[in-house]
Structures are given as C-alpha cells and as structure tokens.
Design a protein around this motif. Structure first.
Motif, PDB file in Angstrom:
ATOM      1  N   ASP A   1      36.262  51.749  30.970  1.00 41.75           N
ATOM      2  CA  ASP A   1      36.805  51.551  32.310  1.00 41.75           C
ATOM      3  C   ASP A   1      37.163  50.072  32.468  1.00 41.75           C
ATOM      4  O   ASP A   1      36.312  49.244  32.790  1.00 41.75           O
ATOM      5  CB  ASP A   1      35.787  51.970  33.364  1.00 41.75           C
ATOM      6  CG  ASP A   1      36.324  51.829  34.781  1.00 41.75           C
ATOM      7  OD1 ASP A   1      37.509  51.469  34.938  1.00 41.75           O
ATOM      8  OD2 ASP A   1      35.551  52.074  35.738  1.00 41.75           O
ATOM      9  N   ARG A   2      38.410  49.746  32.224  1.00 42.38           N
ATOM     10  CA  ARG A   2      38.851  48.357  32.267  1.00 42.38           C
ATOM     11  C   ARG A   2      38.736  47.745  33.661  1.00 42.38           C
ATOM     12  O   ARG A   2      38.608  46.520  33.812  1.00 42.38           O
ATOM     13  CB  ARG A   2      40.304  48.263  31.773  1.00 42.38           C
ATOM     14  CG  ARG A   2      40.772  46.837  31.523  1.00 42.38           C
ATOM     15  CD  ARG A   2      42.188  46.778  30.984  1.00 42.38           C
ATOM     16  NE  ARG A   2      42.578  45.396  30.713  1.00 42.38           N
ATOM     17  CZ  ARG A   2      42.328  44.754  29.585  1.00 42.38           C
ATOM     18  NH1 ARG A   2      41.692  45.380  28.608  1.00 42.38           N
ATOM     19  NH2 ARG A   2      42.692  43.498  29.440  1.00 42.38           N
ATOM     20  N   THR A   3      38.756  48.573  34.712  1.00 41.39           N
ATOM     21  CA  THR A   3      38.683  48.049  36.076  1.00 41.39           C
ATOM     22  C   THR A   3      37.305  47.476  36.408  1.00 41.39           C
ATOM     23  O   THR A   3      37.137  46.868  37.482  1.00 41.39           O
ATOM     24  CB  THR A   3      39.032  49.148  37.095  1.00 41.39           C
ATOM     25  OG1 THR A   3      38.060  50.204  37.012  1.00 41.39           O
ATOM     26  CG2 THR A   3      40.420  49.708  36.831  1.00 41.39           C
ATOM     27  N   ARG A   4      36.341  47.646  35.539  1.00 42.11           N
ATOM     28  CA  ARG A   4      35.025  47.031  35.759  1.00 42.11           C
ATOM     29  C   ARG A   4      35.116  45.506  35.681  1.00 42.11           C
ATOM     30  O   ARG A   4      34.252  44.813  36.220  1.00 42.11           O
ATOM     31  CB  ARG A   4      34.016  47.560  34.747  1.00 42.11           C
ATOM     32  CG  ARG A   4      33.554  48.986  35.001  1.00 42.11           C
ATOM     33  CD  ARG A   4      32.536  49.460  33.983  1.00 42.11           C
ATOM     34  NE  ARG A   4      32.019  50.777  34.318  1.00 42.11           N
ATOM     35  CZ  ARG A   4      30.967  50.995  35.101  1.00 42.11           C
ATOM     36  NH1 ARG A   4      30.325  49.963  35.618  1.00 42.11           N
ATOM     37  NH2 ARG A   4      30.551  52.210  35.361  1.00 42.11           N
ATOM     38  N   PHE A   5      36.123  44.991  34.980  1.00 41.74           N
ATOM     39  CA  PHE A   5      36.380  43.552  34.962  1.00 41.74           C
ATOM     40  C   PHE A   5      37.353  43.211  36.087  1.00 41.74           C
ATOM     41  O   PHE A   5      38.360  43.891  36.265  1.00 41.74           O
ATOM     42  CB  PHE A   5      37.002  43.124  33.625  1.00 41.74           C
ATOM     43  CG  PHE A   5      35.997  42.739  32.581  1.00 41.74           C
ATOM     44  CD1 PHE A   5      35.357  41.500  32.620  1.00 41.74           C
ATOM     45  CD2 PHE A   5      35.691  43.604  31.555  1.00 41.74           C
ATOM     46  CE1 PHE A   5      34.437  41.138  31.658  1.00 41.74           C
ATOM     47  CE2 PHE A   5      34.762  43.261  30.589  1.00 41.74           C
ATOM     48  CZ  PHE A   5      34.133  42.022  30.640  1.00 41.74           C
ATOM     49  N   TYR A   6      37.064  42.141  36.822  1.00 42.16           N
ATOM     50  CA  TYR A   6      37.995  41.709  37.864  1.00 42.16           C
ATOM     51  C   TYR A   6      37.777  40.233  38.173  1.00 42.16           C
ATOM     52  O   TYR A   6      36.836  39.596  37.658  1.00 42.16           O
ATOM     53  CB  TYR A   6      37.863  42.571  39.121  1.00 42.16           C
ATOM     54  CG  TYR A   6      36.452  42.774  39.625  1.00 42.16           C
ATOM     55  CD1 TYR A   6      35.884  41.919  40.574  1.00 42.16           C
ATOM     56  CD2 TYR A   6      35.680  43.837  39.168  1.00 42.16           C
ATOM     57  CE1 TYR A   6      34.603  42.109  41.041  1.00 42.16           C
ATOM     58  CE2 TYR A   6      34.394  44.048  39.623  1.00 42.16           C
ATOM     59  CZ  TYR A   6      33.843  43.186  40.568  1.00 42.16           C
ATOM     60  OH  TYR A   6      32.573  43.376  41.026  1.00 42.16           O
ATOM     61  N   ASP A   7      38.662  39.692  38.989  1.00 45.58           N
ATOM     62  CA  ASP A   7      38.601  38.272  39.338  1.00 45.58           C
ATOM     63  C   ASP A   7      37.282  37.956  40.031  1.00 45.58           C
ATOM     64  O   ASP A   7      36.887  38.641  40.984  1.00 45.58           O
ATOM     65  CB  ASP A   7      39.775  37.922  40.246  1.00 45.58           C
ATOM     66  CG  ASP A   7      39.760  36.464  40.658  1.00 45.58           C
ATOM     67  OD1 ASP A   7      39.801  35.593  39.767  1.00 45.58           O
ATOM     68  OD2 ASP A   7      39.704  36.193  41.875  1.00 45.58           O
ATOM     69  N   GLY A   8      36.599  36.897  39.545  1.00 45.40           N
ATOM     70  CA  GLY A   8      35.288  36.553  40.087  1.00 45.40           C
ATOM     71  C   GLY A   8      35.312  35.522  41.191  1.00 45.40           C
ATOM     72  O   GLY A   8      34.253  35.128  41.701  1.00 45.40           O
ATOM     73  N   GLY A   9      36.495  35.046  41.577  1.00 46.43           N
ATOM     74  CA  GLY A   9      36.587  34.071  42.643  1.00 46.43           C
ATOM     75  C   GLY A   9      36.523  32.640  42.126  1.00 46.43           C
ATOM     76  O   GLY A   9      36.535  32.381  40.922  1.00 46.43           O
ATOM     77  N   SER A  10      36.453  31.700  43.046  1.00 45.06           N
ATOM     78  CA  SER A  10      36.455  30.281  42.696  1.00 45.06           C
ATOM     79  C   SER A  10      35.107  29.842  42.151  1.00 45.06           C
ATOM     80  O   SER A  10      34.080  30.491  42.377  1.00 45.06           O
ATOM     81  CB  SER A  10      36.813  29.442  43.927  1.00 45.06           C
ATOM     82  OG  SER A  10      35.866  29.659  44.955  1.00 45.06           O
ATOM     83  N   LEU A  11      35.109  28.720  41.433  1.00 42.89           N
ATOM     84  CA  LEU A  11      33.883  28.218  40.809  1.00 42.89           C
ATOM     85  C   LEU A  11      32.823  27.854  41.836  1.00 42.89           C
ATOM     86  O   LEU A  11      31.624  28.017  41.583  1.00 42.89           O
ATOM     87  CB  LEU A  11      34.205  27.007  39.932  1.00 42.89           C
ATOM     88  CG  LEU A  11      35.012  27.265  38.663  1.00 42.89           C
ATOM     89  CD1 LEU A  11      35.299  25.956  37.943  1.00 42.89           C
ATOM     90  CD2 LEU A  11      34.276  28.225  37.729  1.00 42.89           C
ATOM     91  N   ASP A  12      33.234  27.331  42.990  1.00 37.01           N
ATOM     92  CA  ASP A  12      32.253  26.918  43.992  1.00 37.01           C
ATOM     93  C   ASP A  12      31.784  28.072  44.870  1.00 37.01           C
ATOM     94  O   ASP A  12      30.931  27.892  45.745  1.00 37.01           O
ATOM     95  CB  ASP A  12      32.820  25.794  44.865  1.00 37.01           C
ATOM     96  CG  ASP A  12      34.088  26.225  45.621  1.00 37.01           C
ATOM     97  OD1 ASP A  12      34.449  27.416  45.548  1.00 37.01           O
ATOM     98  OD2 ASP A  12      34.709  25.354  46.249  1.00 37.01           O
TER      99      ASP A  12
END
Length: 303
Positions: free
Chosen positions: A7-18
C-alpha cells in the motif's frame, strides 16, 4: 499469517521540519536532501589524503503509517520535530547503509530510499538519539520489521527486501536485540535491555557466520581436490560435488538458524546469502583491495 498487501499510500508528506506544517495524508512525500561532507574517521595509510564521508539532511519530513504487530497502524514521522535533551546534532542519513562490496546487489538509493530514511530515523547509534515522532517507542526489532514492510509498500522486490531486512537485523543483533531507542533520548543496550539475551544472540550470529565461512573454504578446497575433509562432498565428479555443496549451503544455514529462536528467518537468509555469495564476495574483496592499492601507489608517485 495474512498475505502482505502493498500500500504505497502509507507513505505521505510529513510536514515541515519544525512541525509547524503537520503531516498530510494522501500527499506524496517530498524527498528533498541537502548533501553534507565531513572528514571520515578511521585508519589511514601513511601519506593518504583524508577521505570524506557523505551524509544527507532532510529538508522535509516523511510520514509512514506502520503496521503494528498486534494490529492497527502507528504513524511514524522522520525526523523528529522537537528538540532533544541534551541537545544533539540534527538528523543526518547516509541513505542505504550498505558496504561498497555489496552495492551491486543493494544500491544506496532507489525505490527503497524513503524506507531507508525512515529506518535511519528510528534507529541510531548508541551515542545518538532516535529521531522520529510516534505515539509509542519503537524497538530496534520492530524498526527492522517496519523497514521491511515499508520497502514492500514502495514496490521493492520480495527477495531484495527480505535480504535487506536480514542485514539490518544482523546490525540490531550486534547492537542489542532488546534495546528500545526512544525519540530524543540516547540509550545503550546495557542500559535499556536484557544483557544476557543480547549476548546470546550476538554469540549465535557470529558463530553462525564463522561456521558457514569456514565450511565454505573447506568445501572449495574439497571441490578442487586439495583437501578431502567434508563427508558430504566425497570423491565424486565435479558436477555432483558442486550440487552437493550447493545443497549443504542451504541445509547448514537452515539447521543453524534454529539457534536464532524468534529471529530464525534472519539467520536463515543471512546464512544462505553468505554461503551462496561467499566466492563472489571474496573475489570482489580481492579486486577492491588491488584497486585501492594501485590508487594509493599512483597517489604517492604523483605527489
């Protein structure tokens, strides 16, 4: 056991570093890396120039919904967005940590890169903190399992992801199987795990690999009719001896893997990989040594 469903959708953008921009499910992760060079420590030949080590800094976080052993999902975000106590250096990764001899088999980058970055965040050296955000601590053993699942979700082939999982499991065994690194904290196996169990797995792993390596040398000598010491080889034709040797390259790791207890799959895969790739590895090691020797001599003559 349920069949693994990628399920590739398990990976997604994690947001900004801070952490000001939160993870965004459904948005493709952005792998943006900043290259950092610093001197490599370790042994150097006289007159040899300092070698540089290459690491990378993430410009944006990666999020992954990991499968729990007991069911359900656990969101893991790398790197951690909160400051550590005591303060430590920011998260860096060397991408896929693989010895140069095996880069032909497992490249440093590729479809598995997000999973490798995720694993680097969950697992660090004893003097470094784990760098991830999650609702609960993740043990090294679970981090390795999550790494294997994550590679599967990214489309990494079945054989390669299990081979890479066995390799990181070996590293976990040497660091301490029972260790549970917590986000933002440093912890050694001695301080956070069962020392006796850790040493049991270390001894078993080293004994397994040494046994297979020694048997590989003896089988080679027997095949070349230089020393007849292994009973299963005997005095037969080349083809039969080759087939017998290949069969025992599977049987011996299978037997020794029983000593690995719950990690028997890692012991079995690592053992077979060593047995079947033994001669290739030796040949590549010799070629690499000759190359570096020629390069070193050329460097001295040029200077």
């Amino acid at each position: 056991m349920a069949r693994f469903q990628a399920d590739r959708t398990r990976f997604y953008d994690g947001g900004s570093l801070d952490g000001s921009a939160p993870p965004q499910p459904g948005v493709e992760p952005m792998i943006v890396l900043e290259r950092v060079l610093h001197p490599r420590t370790g042994f150097r030949l006289p007159g040899e120039r300092p070698r540089m080590k290459e690491t990378f800094r993430l410009e944006r976080r990666i999020a992954y919904d990991a499968r729990r052993r007991e069911g359900g999902d656990l969101r893991v975000v790398v790197p951690a967005s909160f400051p550590t106590d005591p303060p430590t250096e920011e998260f860096r990764s060397d991408l896929t940590s693989v010895p140069m001899l095996f880069s032909w088999l497992v490249p440093r980058t590729g479809s598995h890169l997000p999973a490798a970055l995720l694993h680097d965040g969950m697992v660090h050296n004893d003097d470094e903190p784990a760098s991830y955000d999650a609702a609960e601590p993740i043990s090294r053993e679970d981090a390795d399992r999550i790494f294997r699942d994550a590679m599967g979700d990214l489309g990494t082939s079945f054989v390669r992801r299990w081979l890479m999982w066995s390799a990181v499991t070996l590293a976990t065994v040497m660091a301490g199987v029972t260790r549970t690194p917590r986000p933002g904290q440093t912890a050694s196996p001695r301080a956070s795990g069962n020392v006796l169990w850790d040493w049991y797995f270390r001894v078993v792993a080293v004994a397994t690999l040494l046994t297979i390596a020694v048997l590989g040398v003896l089988a080679t000598l027997d095949f070349l009719d230089s020393w007849n010491v292994l009973f299963w080889m005997g005095e037969h034709g080349a083809l039969r001896e080759f087939l017998l040797g290949a069969a025992m390259a599977i049987v011996v790791p299978a037997v020794l893997s029983l000593l690995w207890l719950r990690l028997w799959k890692a012991g079995f895969i690592a053992g077979i990989a060593l047995a079947l790739l033994f001669h290739v590895t030796v040949a590549l090691a010799l070629l690499t040594f000759v190359f570096h020797l020629i390069e070193y001599v050329a460097h001295l003559r040029r200077d």
